[in-house]
Design a protein around this motif. Structure first.
Motif, PDB file in Angstrom:
ATOM      1  N   GLY A   1     102.501  90.352 138.981  1.00  0.00           N
ATOM      2  CA  GLY A   1     101.393  91.264 139.208  1.00  0.00           C
ATOM      3  C   GLY A   1     101.544  92.666 138.669  1.00  0.00           C
ATOM      4  N   ALA A   2     102.686  92.981 138.045  1.00  0.00           N
ATOM      5  CA  ALA A   2     102.887  94.330 137.521  1.00  0.00           C
ATOM      6  C   ALA A   2     102.162  94.519 136.193  1.00  0.00           C
ATOM      7  N   LYS A   3     101.772  95.761 135.930  1.00  0.00           N
ATOM      8  CA  LYS A   3     101.345  96.153 134.595  1.00  0.00           C
ATOM      9  C   LYS A   3     102.616  96.539 133.845  1.00  0.00           C
ATOM     10  N   VAL A   4     102.825  95.979 132.667  1.00  0.00           N
ATOM     11  CA  VAL A   4     104.114  96.137 131.998  1.00  0.00           C
ATOM     12  C   VAL A   4     103.975  96.790 130.633  1.00  0.00           C
ATOM     13  N   VAL A   5     104.785  97.824 130.418  1.00  0.00           N
ATOM     14  CA  VAL A   5     104.955  98.432 129.101  1.00  0.00           C
ATOM     15  C   VAL A   5     106.194  97.799 128.482  1.00  0.00           C
ATOM     16  N   ALA A   6     106.028  97.087 127.382  1.00  0.00           N
ATOM     17  CA  ALA A   6     107.132  96.373 126.729  1.00  0.00           C
ATOM     18  C   ALA A   6     107.565  97.140 125.485  1.00  0.00           C
ATOM     19  N   VAL A   7     108.823  97.555 125.454  1.00  0.00           N
ATOM     20  CA  VAL A   7     109.329  98.397 124.371  1.00  0.00           C
ATOM     21  C   VAL A   7     110.415  97.656 123.598  1.00  0.00           C
ATOM     22  N   THR A   8     110.235  97.578 122.291  1.00  0.00           N
ATOM     23  CA  THR A   8     111.265  97.010 121.431  1.00  0.00           C
ATOM     24  C   THR A   8     111.053  97.523 120.016  1.00  0.00           C
ATOM     25  N   ARG A   9     112.024  97.303 119.146  1.00  0.00           N
ATOM     26  CA  ARG A   9     111.913  97.828 117.786  1.00  0.00           C
ATOM     27  C   ARG A   9     111.372  96.803 116.793  1.00  0.00           C
ATOM     28  N   THR A  10     111.157  95.559 117.240  1.00  0.00           N
ATOM     29  CA  THR A  10     110.688  94.508 116.338  1.00  0.00           C
ATOM     30  C   THR A  10     109.259  94.134 116.680  1.00  0.00           C
ATOM     31  N   ASN A  11     108.324  94.489 115.822  1.00  0.00           N
ATOM     32  CA  ASN A  11     106.909  94.308 116.116  1.00  0.00           C
ATOM     33  C   ASN A  11     106.527  92.841 116.271  1.00  0.00           C
ATOM     34  N   ALA A  12     107.149  91.966 115.497  1.00  0.00           N
ATOM     35  CA  ALA A  12     106.811  90.539 115.597  1.00  0.00           C
ATOM     36  C   ALA A  12     107.098  90.000 116.993  1.00  0.00           C
TER      37      ALA A  12
ATOM     38  N   SER B   1     104.194  88.253 119.614  1.00  0.00           N
ATOM     39  CA  SER B   1     104.319  86.960 120.292  1.00  0.00           C
ATOM     40  C   SER B   1     104.378  87.125 121.804  1.00  0.00           C
ATOM     41  N   LEU B   2     105.017  88.203 122.285  1.00  0.00           N
ATOM     42  CA  LEU B   2     105.102  88.449 123.727  1.00  0.00           C
ATOM     43  C   LEU B   2     103.726  88.748 124.308  1.00  0.00           C
ATOM     44  N   ALA B   3     102.924  89.508 123.573  1.00  0.00           N
ATOM     45  CA  ALA B   3     101.573  89.837 124.030  1.00  0.00           C
ATOM     46  C   ALA B   3     100.705  88.589 124.157  1.00  0.00           C
ATOM     47  N   LYS B   4     100.962  87.581 123.336  1.00  0.00           N
ATOM     48  CA  LYS B   4     100.221  86.325 123.432  1.00  0.00           C
ATOM     49  C   LYS B   4     100.614  85.565 124.695  1.00  0.00           C
ATOM     50  N   GLU B   5     101.905  85.657 125.053  1.00  0.00           N
ATOM     51  CA  GLU B   5     102.386  84.996 126.266  1.00  0.00           C
ATOM     52  C   GLU B   5     101.971  85.741 127.526  1.00  0.00           C
ATOM     53  N   CYS B   6     101.881  87.052 127.418  1.00  0.00           N
ATOM     54  CA  CYS B   6     101.573  87.900 128.575  1.00  0.00           C
ATOM     55  C   CYS B   6     100.402  88.817 128.243  1.00  0.00           C
ATOM     56  N   PRO B   7      99.185  88.292 128.265  1.00  0.00           N
ATOM     57  CA  PRO B   7      98.020  89.121 127.930  1.00  0.00           C
ATOM     58  C   PRO B   7      97.909  90.335 128.852  1.00  0.00           C
ATOM     59  N   GLY B   8      97.646  91.485 128.238  1.00  0.00           N
ATOM     60  CA  GLY B   8      97.475  92.692 129.030  1.00  0.00           C
ATOM     61  C   GLY B   8      98.682  93.609 129.058  1.00  0.00           C
ATOM     62  N   ILE B   9      99.829  93.155 128.536  1.00  0.00           N
ATOM     63  CA  ILE B   9     100.980  94.060 128.482  1.00  0.00           C
ATOM     64  C   ILE B   9     100.690  95.167 127.472  1.00  0.00           C
ATOM     65  N   GLU B  10     101.404  96.273 127.619  1.00  0.00           N
ATOM     66  CA  GLU B  10     101.255  97.400 126.699  1.00  0.00           C
ATOM     67  C   GLU B  10     102.465  97.415 125.757  1.00  0.00           C
ATOM     68  N   PRO B  11     102.296  97.001 124.512  1.00  0.00           N
ATOM     69  CA  PRO B  11     103.424  96.950 123.582  1.00  0.00           C
ATOM     70  C   PRO B  11     103.705  98.309 122.940  1.00  0.00           C
ATOM     71  N   VAL B  12     104.966  98.670 122.863  1.00  0.00           N
ATOM     72  CA  VAL B  12     105.385  99.896 122.181  1.00  0.00           C
ATOM     73  C   VAL B  12     106.528  99.542 121.241  1.00  0.00           C
ATOM     74  N   CYS B  13     106.331  99.777 119.942  1.00  0.00           N
ATOM     75  CA  CYS B  13     107.354  99.468 118.944  1.00  0.00           C
ATOM     76  C   CYS B  13     108.061 100.749 118.537  1.00  0.00           C
ATOM     77  N   VAL B  14     109.346 100.863 118.870  1.00  0.00           N
ATOM     78  CA  VAL B  14     110.114 102.063 118.533  1.00  0.00           C
ATOM     79  C   VAL B  14     111.602 101.737 118.548  1.00  0.00           C
ATOM     80  N   ASP B  15     112.350 102.403 117.692  1.00  0.00           N
ATOM     81  CA  ASP B  15     113.809 102.304 117.681  1.00  0.00           C
ATOM     82  C   ASP B  15     114.347 103.343 118.655  1.00  0.00           C
ATOM     83  N   LEU B  16     114.860 102.902 119.786  1.00  0.00           N
ATOM     84  CA  LEU B  16     115.324 103.821 120.813  1.00  0.00           C
ATOM     85  C   LEU B  16     116.571 104.598 120.405  1.00  0.00           C
ATOM     86  N   GLY B  17     117.179 104.223 119.299  1.00  0.00           N
ATOM     87  CA  GLY B  17     118.304 104.988 118.780  1.00  0.00           C
ATOM     88  C   GLY B  17     117.874 106.272 118.089  1.00  0.00           C
TER      89      GLY B  17
END
Length: 245
Positions: free
Chosen positions: A31-42, A46-62
Motif C-alpha cells: 500500500g505504500a507510494k514508492v519512489v524507486a531510485v536507480t542508475r539504470t533506466n531500463a 520494467s519495474l514500473a510495468k510490474e508496479c504501476p504508479g511507482i515514481e521512477p528516478v534515474c540517477v547515479d548516486l555516486g
C-alpha cells in the motif's frame, strides 16, 4: 510478512535489481507510494510495468550534484531504504584510489546525502520516520579481495548508529540489515562462478545456507514498520548463523 504501509511514501535506492527491486515490489503491494531510485533506466521501465504508479528516478548516486538535482525536491518521504551499493573486487595491495573513492561515494556518501534530505523533510513536517540501511556481515568479518567493500560496510555500521543517536529525538529510527551472501541473480552467478569457495563458505554457516532475497526484504519491512517501534541504532543479522560460528 503481512504489514500495511498504506498512506505512507517510501524511497528505495538501488531499486533496479535484487534486494532493492523486491523491496519496492513488497512496499508497493503493502500500500505504500514508492519512489524507486536507480542508475539504470531500463530497470526502472520494467519495474514500473510490474508496479504501476511507482515514481521512477534515474540517477547515479555516486554523483553528489546529480543526486541533489534529482532528489532535492523529492517531497515528503516517511520511509527510506538505502540499498544502493557497488562491489569492486580488489586485493588490498592492489586497491586503487579510483575504486576506493567510487566505493565510498556510492556505498556510504550517498547514504549520508539521501538520508539528510529525507530526514530534514521528516523533521520539517514533524512526523516520525524509519530509515533502513542495507549493510552486510562484512561490516564485522572480512572476505578476501573485498577490502574496499568491507570498509564501506564497516563505515555504514557507525553511520547508522550516529544517525540513530542524532535523529532519535525527532522520532526518526535508523537501523540496518546485515545479510550474508544473498541469492539474487548476481549472487547466484557469483556462487556458480566460484563454486568451490561458495561450497566451503556455505558449510561455515550453521544453517548450511545462504540468504534468499525474501529473507532480507522481510527484515527490511519489519524495521520500517511500527512492529519495531522501539528498535533504533541496531542491525539485524540475516546470516544463517555465520557470525555465531
Amino acid at each position: 510478512m503481512k504489514l500495511s504501509f498504506s498512506g505512507l511514501r517510501a524511497l528505495v535506492t538501488g531499486a533496479g535489481k535484487g534486494i532493492g527491486r523486491d523491496t519496492v515490489k513488497a512496499l508497493h503491494a503493502s500500500g505504500a507510494k514508492v519512489v524507486a531510485v536507480t542508475r539504470t533506466n531500463a530497470d526502472l521501465v520494467s519495474l514500473a510495468k510490474e508496479c504501476p504508479g511507482i515514481e521512477p528516478v534515474c540517477v547515479d548516486l555516486g554523483d553528489w550534484e546529480a543526486t541533489e538535482k534529482a532528489l532535492g525536491g523529492i517531497g515528503p518521504v516517511d520511509l527510506l531504504v538505502n540499498n544502493a551499493a557497488i562491489v569492486i573486487a580488489q586485493p588490498f595491495l592492489e586497491a586503487t584510489k579510483e575504486a576506493f573513492d567510487r566505493s565510498f561515494h556510492v556505498n556510504v556518501r550517498s547514504v549520508l546525502q539521501v538520508s539528510q534530505m529525507v530526514a530534514k523533510g521528516m523533521i520539517d513536517r514533524g512526523v516520525a520516520g524509519s530509515i533502513v540501511n542495507v549493510s552486510s556481515i562484512v561490516a564485522y568479518v572480512t572476505f578476501p579481495g573485498l577490502a574496499n567493500y568491507c570498509s564501506t560496510k564497516g563505515a555504514m555500521t557507525m553511520l547508522t548508529k550516529a544517525m540513530a543517536m542524532e535523529l532519535g529525538p525527532h522520532k526518526i529510527r535508523v537501523n540496518s540489515v546485515n545479510p550474508t551472501v544473498v541469492l539474487t541473480d548476481m549472487g547466484k552467478k557469483v556462487t556458480e562462478d566460484a563454486a568451490e569457495f561458495a561450497k566451503k563458505l556455505k558449510e561455515r554457516h550453521p544453517l548450511r545456507k545462504f540468504a534468499e532475497v525474501e529473507d532480507v526484504v522481510n527484515s527490511i519491512l519489519f524495521l520500517l514498520s511500527d512492529s519495531s517501534a522501539s528498535t533504533s541504532g541496531s542491525g539485524i543479522l540475516v546470516d544463517a548463523g555465520y557470525l555465531a560460528s
